[in-house]
Structures are given as structure tokens and as C-alpha cells.
Design a protein around this motif. Structure first.
Motif, PDB file in Angstrom:
ATOM      1  N   PHE A   4     -14.336  18.650  14.005  1.00 52.51           N
ATOM      2  CA  PHE A   4     -15.305  18.906  12.944  1.00 52.51           C
ATOM      3  C   PHE A   4     -14.818  18.353  11.608  1.00 52.51           C
ATOM      4  O   PHE A   4     -13.634  18.419  11.292  1.00 52.51           O
ATOM      5  CB  PHE A   4     -15.570  20.409  12.810  1.00 52.51           C
ATOM      6  N   ASP A   5     -15.768  17.848  10.817  1.00 52.94           N
ATOM      7  CA  ASP A   5     -15.453  17.474   9.440  1.00 52.94           C
ATOM      8  C   ASP A   5     -15.226  18.720   8.598  1.00 52.94           C
ATOM      9  O   ASP A   5     -14.324  18.768   7.760  1.00 52.94           O
ATOM     10  CB  ASP A   5     -16.601  16.662   8.827  1.00 52.94           C
ATOM     11  N   VAL A   6     -16.075  19.729   8.814  1.00 55.05           N
ATOM     12  CA  VAL A   6     -16.048  20.944   8.002  1.00 55.05           C
ATOM     13  C   VAL A   6     -16.250  22.160   8.903  1.00 55.05           C
ATOM     14  O   VAL A   6     -17.138  22.157   9.761  1.00 55.05           O
ATOM     15  CB  VAL A   6     -17.164  20.933   6.929  1.00 55.05           C
ATOM     16  N   ILE A   7     -15.429  23.192   8.693  1.00 51.46           N
ATOM     17  CA  ILE A   7     -15.717  24.511   9.257  1.00 51.46           C
ATOM     18  C   ILE A   7     -15.887  25.473   8.092  1.00 51.46           C
ATOM     19  O   ILE A   7     -15.010  25.595   7.228  1.00 51.46           O
ATOM     20  CB  ILE A   7     -14.614  25.003  10.205  1.00 51.46           C
ATOM     21  N   VAL A  51     -24.425  21.152   4.272  1.00 51.58           N
ATOM     22  CA  VAL A  51     -23.434  20.088   4.476  1.00 51.58           C
ATOM     23  C   VAL A  51     -23.651  19.424   5.834  1.00 51.58           C
ATOM     24  O   VAL A  51     -23.436  18.214   6.000  1.00 51.58           O
ATOM     25  CB  VAL A  51     -21.993  20.619   4.304  1.00 51.58           C
ATOM     26  N   SER A  52     -24.140  20.193   6.813  1.00 54.52           N
ATOM     27  CA  SER A  52     -24.493  19.615   8.104  1.00 54.52           C
ATOM     28  C   SER A  52     -25.693  18.685   7.961  1.00 54.52           C
ATOM     29  O   SER A  52     -25.709  17.577   8.505  1.00 54.52           O
ATOM     30  CB  SER A  52     -24.809  20.719   9.112  1.00 54.52           C
ATOM     31  N   ALA A  53     -26.722  19.120   7.201  1.00 53.49           N
ATOM     32  CA  ALA A  53     -27.899  18.282   6.984  1.00 53.49           C
ATOM     33  C   ALA A  53     -27.530  16.977   6.284  1.00 53.49           C
ATOM     34  O   ALA A  53     -28.193  15.955   6.480  1.00 53.49           O
ATOM     35  CB  ALA A  53     -28.935  19.043   6.170  1.00 53.49           C
ATOM     36  N   LEU A  54     -26.459  17.013   5.501  1.00 53.73           N
ATOM     37  CA  LEU A  54     -26.004  15.822   4.783  1.00 53.73           C
ATOM     38  C   LEU A  54     -25.118  14.924   5.640  1.00 53.73           C
ATOM     39  O   LEU A  54     -24.633  13.902   5.159  1.00 53.73           O
ATOM     40  CB  LEU A  54     -25.256  16.237   3.509  1.00 53.73           C
ATOM     41  N   GLY A  55     -24.914  15.313   6.901  1.00 53.25           N
ATOM     42  CA  GLY A  55     -24.242  14.420   7.834  1.00 53.25           C
ATOM     43  C   GLY A  55     -22.843  14.788   8.254  1.00 53.25           C
ATOM     44  O   GLY A  55     -22.222  14.064   9.037  1.00 53.25           O
ATOM     45  N   ALA A  56     -22.304  15.907   7.785  1.00 56.38           N
ATOM     46  CA  ALA A  56     -20.961  16.321   8.188  1.00 56.38           C
ATOM     47  C   ALA A  56     -21.017  17.067   9.513  1.00 56.38           C
ATOM     48  O   ALA A  56     -21.918  17.881   9.749  1.00 56.38           O
ATOM     49  CB  ALA A  56     -20.336  17.221   7.121  1.00 56.38           C
ATOM     50  N   VAL A 269     -14.974  14.867   2.040  1.00 51.29           N
ATOM     51  CA  VAL A 269     -14.445  14.622   3.382  1.00 51.29           C
ATOM     52  C   VAL A 269     -14.664  13.183   3.845  1.00 51.29           C
ATOM     53  O   VAL A 269     -14.012  12.727   4.793  1.00 51.29           O
ATOM     54  CB  VAL A 269     -15.019  15.605   4.435  1.00 51.29           C
ATOM     55  N   ARG A 270     -15.559  12.465   3.178  1.00 43.87           N
ATOM     56  CA  ARG A 270     -15.716  11.053   3.535  1.00 43.87           C
ATOM     57  C   ARG A 270     -14.884  10.148   2.624  1.00 43.87           C
ATOM     58  O   ARG A 270     -15.003   8.925   2.656  1.00 43.87           O
ATOM     59  CB  ARG A 270     -17.177  10.628   3.526  1.00 43.87           C
ATOM     60  N   GLY A 271     -14.018  10.769   1.790  1.00 51.58           N
ATOM     61  CA  GLY A 271     -13.053   9.996   1.019  1.00 51.58           C
ATOM     62  C   GLY A 271     -13.481   9.590  -0.362  1.00 51.58           C
ATOM     63  O   GLY A 271     -12.848   8.720  -0.976  1.00 51.58           O
ATOM     64  N   LYS A 314     -32.172   9.005  -8.352  1.00 54.78           N
ATOM     65  CA  LYS A 314     -30.769   8.829  -8.000  1.00 54.78           C
ATOM     66  C   LYS A 314     -30.636   8.459  -6.533  1.00 54.78           C
ATOM     67  O   LYS A 314     -31.464   8.819  -5.690  1.00 54.78           O
ATOM     68  CB  LYS A 314     -29.974  10.113  -8.256  1.00 54.78           C
ATOM     69  N   GLN A 315     -29.552   7.760  -6.208  1.00 56.85           N
ATOM     70  CA  GLN A 315     -29.232   7.438  -4.830  1.00 56.85           C
ATOM     71  C   GLN A 315     -28.210   8.449  -4.312  1.00 56.85           C
ATOM     72  O   GLN A 315     -27.145   8.625  -4.900  1.00 56.85           O
ATOM     73  CB  GLN A 315     -28.642   6.024  -4.725  1.00 56.85           C
ATOM     74  N   LEU A 316     -28.548   9.145  -3.244  1.00 59.36           N
ATOM     75  CA  LEU A 316     -27.628  10.081  -2.607  1.00 59.36           C
ATOM     76  C   LEU A 316     -26.863   9.343  -1.520  1.00 59.36           C
ATOM     77  O   LEU A 316     -27.415   9.010  -0.467  1.00 59.36           O
ATOM     78  CB  LEU A 316     -28.400  11.261  -2.000  1.00 59.36           C
ATOM     79  N   ASN A 317     -25.619   9.024  -1.783  1.00 59.97           N
ATOM     80  CA  ASN A 317     -24.805   8.234  -0.865  1.00 59.97           C
ATOM     81  C   ASN A 317     -24.123   9.140   0.144  1.00 59.97           C
ATOM     82  O   ASN A 317     -23.292   9.977  -0.240  1.00 59.97           O
ATOM     83  CB  ASN A 317     -23.767   7.421  -1.645  1.00 59.97           C
ATOM     84  N   LEU A 318     -24.461   8.984   1.413  1.00 52.79           N
ATOM     85  CA  LEU A 318     -23.926   9.845   2.464  1.00 52.79           C
ATOM     86  C   LEU A 318     -23.088   9.095   3.488  1.00 52.79           C
ATOM     87  O   LEU A 318     -22.525   9.709   4.385  1.00 52.79           O
ATOM     88  CB  LEU A 318     -25.081  10.576   3.165  1.00 52.79           C
ATOM     89  N   ASP A 319     -23.006   7.797   3.410  1.00 48.25           N
ATOM     90  CA  ASP A 319     -22.268   7.000   4.396  1.00 48.25           C
ATOM     91  C   ASP A 319     -20.872   6.634   3.866  1.00 48.25           C
ATOM     92  O   ASP A 319     -20.623   6.677   2.688  1.00 48.25           O
ATOM     93  CB  ASP A 319     -23.032   5.709   4.710  1.00 48.25           C
TER      94      ASP A 319
END
Length: 319
Positions: A4-7, A51-56, A269-271, A314-319
């Protein structure tokens, strides 16, 4: 590889949200609310869902009762892609409930804690601390079991190779019994709001509060200030203040702080850099105000990206 990225580790309850209320309740009298929503509640659960909806890749560790509200909580988390393998069902306790009376940007809450009070470090599956890249904790003062065990929990997280964030939330007893000198050096990202930080530091101003806790920061603290934005403070003493993205047609502000946390930690978590994380948090906090409840604006990743672009430019950057 971490599973998991996040718990998210913390409280679970449902929110019964009342909007359009005809004044303030008085003992012996009755008033009407014209809107009602029964939905997934608790700061930690709102954070996890968003945070899950955002891809983690997200899981939850907490305790619920074996009841209808517990089924709603588990089903709501799973519908948002949150893994619930670490959620414990207590046969002898009921799932917590918060009644939220919403008044514009303010609200009054009444909470029945239920099962969330009972969770202790010994109840947690040790695998949690090995399978997460990052562990987020929230609402410690509503969870006396976790508060009592906070130091061994944080040490187990770091021993397992996870970074940690903490949003203490408000202390209903207003006692603020947490040793910053012991706890904050074990927290990578400390995430209070302004009122919580000044109360925790027993300070008269935000500047005084920041100066009080800064020596104990491990990496950074982000202070949420609602409509005044946020302040990022690093362990090295750097401060970055960013104004809020204001929504003049806010539906409600429930969960905006938790949504801020979700955006910040998703970027972390994506740096992303700490500044990028702060900007992401400001944006997701604003997005939250465009729909009712803490998770309404985050039906899925595409919806959040679209709202960021169309409502805030705004651009929400998720990648």
C-alpha cells in the motif's frame, strides 16, 4: 515492494450531517434542519477515501461495531477503493456516530465514540507496519487507546520503513496531553490546523506556537488556516505561506481539512516537493467545499481533476 502507498490508522464512524438549520438548538425546544445526509464520517476515514480516490493504493486500520453503521462504514470505504482487511469488528461495541450541525463555514459536532475508543496497539496486525509506504494517523484525542500507545505505534511504523503523518484534530477535553518533545521527532509530516496548534503549544499566537514546536519537527509541519490558506514550516526553519483557493459558493466545509491532508499526502508519497504538496493540499481542500460531506467532491479521480480545472482554474497533478 510495499503493498500500500498509504494506510490510514484511526477512528471510524458515520456522520449524520444536518444543513439549513433554523438557528441553534436550545434545551427543551425543537428546531428544524431542511437537509440531512448520513454518510461515511471520521477524519481518518474521509482522508482514506479521498486519498484513494486521488490514486493512492490505500488501506484502513481501525475498529467498528458489528452493526448496520459498521456495514455502512466498511461498504463506503470499499466503494472508494480502500482495502478494509485491517478493520476490526468488535462484537461488544457499537460503531461511532457524529451528529454534525453545519452553519456555513462553522459546525457543531456531537460524537458517540463507540468502538473507536477501544483500539490499542496490541490489536493492530503487525503486517500494517510492513506493508505501508506511509501511515497517516488522525483524531488522537478521540481515541484514548491509540493516544496511550502513540510512541510504540510510531516506532513500529518507522521500523517497518514507513513515513508517518499526524493530524491530532481537536481535543474535546481541551487537555492536550501529548508530549511534543517525544512525539514530534517521530512524525515526518505534522498536520494541525491553526487553532489546534496554538492550543497544543499553549501559545497566544500562531507565530509563538510555530516557534514552540519547531525544534521538535522531524521534517515538516503544515498548518491549515481555513479561508486564510496554509503555512508550511520545515525542520530547518523555512516558512512558506500560501493563500486559500476560495469557493464563494461553498456547499459546506465538512472534511475540507481532511481533504487537504489527502492531497498533500498523495503528492508526498509520489515524491513531490513539500511546496508541491502544500499546493496540492490547498487545492484538494478547496475542491472538498464544492459538494456536501467530506467525500462528496471525490467520487473518482476524474471528477476531482475536472473540478480543479473548471472551478479553480488549476491542474491537479496526480501522476
Amino acid at each position: 515492494m510495499k503493498t500500500f502507498d498509504v494506510i490510514a490508522l484511526g477512528e471510524l464512524n458515520v456522520d449524520l450531517i444536518l444543513n439549513r438549520i433554523a438557528g441553534f438548538p436550545e434545551v427543551g425546544k425543537e428546531i428544524f434542519a431542511r437537509d440531512m445526509i448520513c454518510t461515511l464520517g471520521s477524519s481518518t476515514a474521509i482522508f482514506a477515501a479521498n486519498v484513494s480516490a486521488l490514486g493512492a493504493r490505500t488501506a484502513f486500520a481501525g475498529m467498528i461495531g458489528r452493526d448496520a453503521f459498521g456495514e455502512l462504514v466498511r461498504g463506503s470505504l470499499e466503494a472508494r477503493g480502500v482495502d478494509t482487511r485491517y478493520v476490526i469488528e468488535a462484537a461488544d461495541r457499537a460503531t461511532g456516530v457524529t451528529v454534525v450541525m453545519s452553519y456555513g463555514e462553522d459546525r457543531a459536532n456531537v460524537t458517540y465514540p463507540g468502538a473507536m475508543e477501544a483500539l490499542r496497539f496490541a490489536d493492530l496486525d503487525p503486517e500494517i507496519f510492513l506493508s505501508a509506504r506511509h501511515i497517516h494517523l488522525s483524531s488522537l484525542f478521540m481515541q484514548p487507546g491509540l493516544l496511550a500507545d502513540i510512541v510504540p505505534i510510531l516506532r513500529a511504523a518507522h521500523d517497518g520503513g514507513a513515513t508517518v503523518s499526524l493530524d491530532t484534530q481537536w481535543d474535546p477535553a481541551e487537555e492536550w496531553r501529548i508530549d511534543c518533545r517525544e512525539v514530534l521527532p517521530l512524525i515526518d509530516i505534522f498536520m494541525p490546523n491553526e487553532a489546534e496548534l496554538t492550543a497544543l503549544a499553549h501559545a497566544a499566537s500562531l507565530d509563538e506556537a510555530i516557534g514552540s514546536v519547531r525544534p521538535w519537527l522531524r521534517r515538516a509541519m503544515i498548518v491549515k488556516r481555513g479561508s486564510r490558506g496554509s503555512v508550511l514550516v520545515t525542520a530547518g526553519g523555512e516558512c512558506r505561506e500560501v493563500g486559500a483557493l476560495l469557493n464563494r459558493e461553498a456547499v459546506d466545509t465538512i472534511g475540507a481539512g481532511d481533504s487537504f491532508n489527502a492531497g498533500f499526502i498523495r503528492c508526498f508519497v509520489r515524491g513531490g516537493s513539500l511546496g508541491e504538496c502544500q499546493d496540492a493540499g490547498n487545492l484538494t481542500g478547496a475542491i472538498s467545499t464544492t459538494a456536501a460531506g467530506g467525500t462528496g467532491a471525490f467520487a473518482d479521480r476524474e471528477a476531482a481533476v475536472r473540478t480543479a480545472r473548471e472551478r479553480f482554474g488549476k491542474q491537479l497533478n496526480l501522476d
